[in-house]
Enzyme design. Structure first.
Site, PDB file in Angstrom:
ATOM      1  N   HIS A 111      -2.456   8.428   5.922  1.00 22.60           N
ATOM      2  CA  HIS A 111      -3.547   7.142   5.069  1.00 22.60           C
ATOM      3  C   HIS A 111      -4.215   6.572   5.207  1.00 22.60           C
ATOM      4  O   HIS A 111      -5.200   6.297   4.618  1.00 22.60           O
ATOM      5  CB  HIS A 111      -1.586   6.377   5.418  1.00 22.60           C
ATOM      6  CG  HIS A 111      -1.601   4.691   5.333  1.00 22.60           C
ATOM      7  ND1 HIS A 111      -2.669   4.671   3.385  1.00 22.60           N
ATOM      8  CD2 HIS A 111      -2.509   3.677   5.401  1.00 22.60           C
ATOM      9  CE1 HIS A 111      -2.160   3.056   3.265  1.00 22.60           C
ATOM     10  NE2 HIS A 111      -2.198   2.952   4.216  1.00 22.60           N
TER      11      HIS A 111
ATOM     12  N   HIS B  38      -9.996   2.651   0.342  1.00 27.76           N
ATOM     13  CA  HIS B  38      -8.531   2.096   0.074  1.00 27.76           C
ATOM     14  C   HIS B  38      -7.784   1.686  -1.249  1.00 27.76           C
ATOM     15  O   HIS B  38      -8.367   0.265  -1.514  1.00 27.76           O
ATOM     16  CB  HIS B  38      -8.038   1.619   1.092  1.00 27.76           C
ATOM     17  CG  HIS B  38      -5.946   0.977   1.199  1.00 27.76           C
ATOM     18  ND1 HIS B  38      -5.728   1.731   0.914  1.00 27.76           N
ATOM     19  CD2 HIS B  38      -5.664   0.410   2.464  1.00 27.76           C
ATOM     20  CE1 HIS B  38      -4.641   1.750   1.272  1.00 27.76           C
ATOM     21  NE2 HIS B  38      -3.785   0.324   2.266  1.00 27.76           N
TER      22      HIS B  38
ATOM     23  N   CYS C 223       0.644  -1.510  -0.111  1.00 30.18           N
ATOM     24  CA  CYS C 223       0.025   0.486   0.188  1.00 30.18           C
ATOM     25  C   CYS C 223       0.811   1.336   0.141  1.00 30.18           C
ATOM     26  O   CYS C 223       0.422   2.581   0.312  1.00 30.18           O
ATOM     27  CB  CYS C 223      -0.665  -0.218   0.915  1.00 30.18           C
ATOM     28  SG  CYS C 223      -2.303  -1.362   1.149  1.00 30.18           S
TER      29      CYS C 223
END
Lengths: 356, 400, 85
Positions: free
Chosen positions: B294, B329, B161
């Site tokens: 994040h 996400h 990620c």
């Protein structure tokens, strides 16, 4: 700018390469289309509790990195940079087939976690407690060279002193099966000695891990200086020679300065023409060597090529099984490596001998 | 203190819009793109919510004018659309006029096709064209081809990620070192059964809208997206009299070296990444005006990242928000999506709200910005944290 | 009950790939996580799936698992009480 050196190596491949004291004295001869890597005793390097979730690729990567670290007398590094063309295919296959076979039920997380492309780099960092920079490149046959370039830039500018750089890929049963269907794998078994003269398309698939400690500090065990590395997403055969000559020129070199050219021929009649363009023409008078008859083909096989080049540089001898032509050289001061896969993702790497 | 690298173009496709302008209006209007999944046939349909892009593969293929024989996975399709927008935005007509490279990133690659045709490949020659498209580099090769980048450096990063943040980092480094004059950087990931089921097994998918930094957060919404930015050297900017959108001012990557998937409780890796980025930029924590966190809304991430922010900023926490409640996400693409949002924040002097936040977390006292806030911004910090302990921070600034 | 305990030990060894551990090495009250068998959060998720698949017990919050997986004894008691298959 600082110079960059290859200070240590660690290799696991289809040859018995995991002992740094030896250098292809005995060759494993194959007659096959797929070559699994020869395993070291993984337990000697990885505690069982840590190894229990690791597929072969992760084990190979972790162990090859440990061999390289030990040879460099280092307990830690400033960065870990990994290249892998296919990533952790064994775990990917396991998770995809479980999704389909169980219709998305009763799935467990382990193979999903392990399938992530940066698992090897992450596991190495976890094992070392290395908080440094940690990148993973996943771009087919230049995955490893991308890692090399990244490390080289950071060492030149002194952002790091020691960087662990490696290439790793593993065989997966389903991946092999489907690549046979599209003729990326040779239709019939071929021997190691004849594969490069094969008249068929496709390659002999394999796997392996080759790790190196790159450093801007020269050491007693330094193998070579990494002069340059360059990649091309595309190259046409007719512009290949020019690209190589320009690359040499930028480094102040001519064809006559190259003591050995190491090529990534894999015996695929459809694409080895790229190599022939160099070996039959501009480098016809240069000593030539190849390695994929020994290592097999995989996206990071060129890291085995760099392993072999490092060994040749240090030992100043080219193993017979690697020689492509009969031209000999008395001294190996400059080695040029060229690799591509299926006509794409070409790389040029230049090594220079270092007096230690 | 090192000079920043100019950003001269951006492109994006996400669940909240098909281009930069659409994404911006959704951001300021607080319009999220989270819904039930429609394009993937999964047994988890009613148990999860996702940030899905409206266009079908067929529509994207048409938009790119690809032949019927093409073997583009959705990751490649989305990436090509976003990258082409970025080139157009940077007003580049001859891409090979300068030494131009491409650094993309993906975690899924061609997994959407692999999982669809996994067994079918064995008997159906019509679908076998997708076999070559499985590996992560394939989508990047296709994007390069779409942009007309030839005989150059084209590579792919996959660090879960944090991938796209790392692509931006490498691009900036390649320009700084003089290897390239221009680098197109970013990331692309499509939704897949692979990631849906993977995150499901980790029990970190929310069954409703995700709530970053909320005490009662239940996990993340997965999303699909692609975004690319054009980075150019000062020489190109000067020669072409380019308009600069913002600068990549600093960057840092560090490894948590704590656990394969979870972040350390005190956010050690994220702390190091932020500190490194500040050091590269030659900035102090007080120079940061906004943090695009994040903020995935998993129990573990938000606690660890929040603590890392406190480690770096102490009592003077800048405004911060996570935009993942808008887009979901988007995994490897997230760093690029949020880079575009960070640049938009700088251009318009606004901070985008952290949607769906209700309850303050117990472990600390920091609270995200929950409403749209207008404020003069100079520098934005963007975090991207991934599996394998991979922590990245990129700083974007108005000034070089 | 002791049968279930033995069964669980075998399953845990197999499922979690604990190559160097034998059934006899695990006492009923040994803690499975931390200092005992050394299992971690990923193992806990594996065990949650095992509860569901083999015993028809569904857990929605991984935190619940921590208590249930304290030891083989605790786990066996919980399964005996809640199993649906």
């Amino acid at each position: 700018m600082k110079k960059v050196y290859i200070n240590s190596i660690g290799s696991i491949s289809a040859q018995k390469t995991f002992e740094n004291a030896s250098f292809l004295e005995t060759i494993a001869d194959y007659n096959d289309t797929v070559l699994p890597a020869i395993d070291p005793v993984y337990k000697d390097y990885i505690p069982p509790a840590a190894a229990r979730r690791m597929a072969k690729g992760i084990k190979m990567g972790v162990v090859a990195s440990k061999i390289a670290l030990a040879e460099a007398n280092l307990e830690n590094v400033d960065a870990v940079i990994t290249g892998t063309g296919m990533g952790c295919v064994v775990d990917s296959e396991k998770f995809v087939s479980a999704i389909i076979d169980n219709n998305e039920e009763y799935l467990t997380p382990t193979s999903f976690i392990q399938s992530t492309h940066n698992t090897v780099g992450g596991q190495i960092a976890l094992g070392l407690g290395c908080n440094g920079y940690n990148f993973t490149y996943v771009h087919a046959s230049i995955s490893f060279e991308s890692a090399l370039l990244d490390a080289k830039m950071q060492l030149e500018t002194e952002e790091a002193e020691n960087i662990l750089v490696g290439g790793v890929d593993e065989l997966g049963a389903h991946t092999v099966k489907i690549h046979r269907l599209i003729n990326h794998i040779k239709p019939e078994a071929v021997t190691s000695k004849t594969v490069l003269n094969s008249k068929t398309s496709g390659a002999v698939f394999s796997e392996g891990a080759n790790f190196f400690v790159l450093s801007n500090l020269r050491a007693a065990q330094t193998y070579a200086e990494l002069l340059d590395v360059k990649m091309f997403n595309t190259l046409e055969i007719r512009t290949l020679s020019k690209a190589v000559l320009t690359f040499l020129q930028v480094n102040g070199l001519f064809i006559s300065d190259v003591d050995l050219i190491i090529l990534g021929n894999n015996g695929d009649v459809a694409y080895d023409t790229y190599y022939h363009e160099l070996t039959d023409k501009v480098f016809a008078e240069t000593p030539q060597a190849t390695y994929k008859q020994l290592s097999g083909e995989f996206h990071t096989a060129s890291s085995f090529g760099l392993w072999m080049a490092s060994k040749i540089m240090k030992s100043q001898s080219v193993p017979e099984a690697a020689q492509l032509n009969t031209i000999q050289t008395s001294e190996v001061n400059t080695i040029l490596l060229y690799n591509q896969y299926r006509g794409e993702n070409h790389s040029l790497t230049l090594l220079r001998h270092v007096e230690v | 203190m090192s000079k920043g690298i100019a950003i001269t173009g951006m492109g994006i496709i996400s669940a909240i819009g098909n281009n930069v302008a659409e994404n911006y209006s959704a951001l300021i209007e607080g319009r999220k793109g989270i819904s039930r999944i429609s394009k993937i046939d999964t047994v988890h349909r009613d148990a999860i919510m996702v940030g899905e892009i409206e266009s079908s593969n067929e529509a994207l293929i048409q938009q790119l004018d690809l032949p019927a024989t093409n073997n583009y996975c959705r990751t490649a399709l989305l990436g090509a659309i976003a990258a082409k927008q970025a080139i157009a935005d940077a007003q580049i007509s001859d891409i090979n006029q300068y030494r131009t490279g491409l650094v993309s990133s993906t975690s899924v690659g061609g997994m959407d096709m692999t999982e669809t045709y996994y067994y079918d490949y064995l008997e159906n020659t019509n679908t076998q064209k997708y076999i070559e498209g499985h590996h992560a580099g394939d989508s990047t090769q296709k994007i390069a081809q779409q942009l007309g980048i030839h005989q150059s450096l084209v590579t792919t990063i996959s660090t879960a990620c944090s991938s796209a943040a790392n692509a931006i980092m490498l691009g900036a480094r390649l320009i700084k070192s003089g290897k390239l004059d221009r680098v197109v950087v970013g990331g692309t990931d499509c939704l897949s059964k692979f990631t849906i089921n993977g995150f499901k097994t980790l029990m970190i998918l929310s069954d409703t809208y995700s709530t970053p930094f909320d005490e009662n957060r239940k996990g993340l919404n997965l999303g699909e997206a692609a975004a690319f930015l054009v980075l150019e050297s000062d020489a190109v900017v000067k020669a072409e009299n380019k308009k600069v959108l913002a600068y990549v001012k600093g960057y840092g990557n560090a490894n948590d070296a704590y656990h394969q998937t979870a972040s350390s409780e005190n956010g050690d890796g994220a702390t190091l990444a932020m500190e490194k980025a500040l050091k590269v930029a030659g900035l102090k924590p007080s120079d940061i005006d906004y943090i695009n966190a994040h903020g995935t809304a998993t129990g573990n991430n938000d606690l660890s990242e929040g603590r890392a922010i406190i480690n770096v900023f102490g009592d003077a926490i800048p405004d911060f928000s996570s935009t993942k409640a808008y887009t979901g996400h988007t995994l490897a693409a997230a760093g690029a999506i949020e880079a575009v949002y960070s640049v938009l924040a700088l251009q318009h002097n606004v901070i985008f709200p952290n949607l769906n936040f209700k309850t303050q977390m117990k472990e600390f006292a920091i609270t995200p910005q929950t409403t749209l806030k207008e404020k003069e911004l100079q520098t934005v910090l963007s975090n991207s944290l991934g599996f394998g302990g991979n922590c990245s921070t990129v700083l974007f600034s108005k000034n070089a | 009950m002791s049968e279930l305990r033995e069964e669980l030990k075998e399953k845990i060894i197999e499922q979690l790939n604990l190559e160097d551990v034998a059934v006899a090495d695990i006492a009923d009250d040994d803690s499975l996580f931390g200092d005992g068998l050394g299992l971690d959060s990923i193992d806990a998720l594996e065990l949650i799936v095992m509860l569901d698949k083999d015993y028809g017990i569904k857990l929605s919050d991984p935190k619940e698992g921590r208590k249930i997986f304290e030891s083989i004894g605790v786990m066996a008691d919980y399964i005996a009480e809640h199993r649906t298959k």
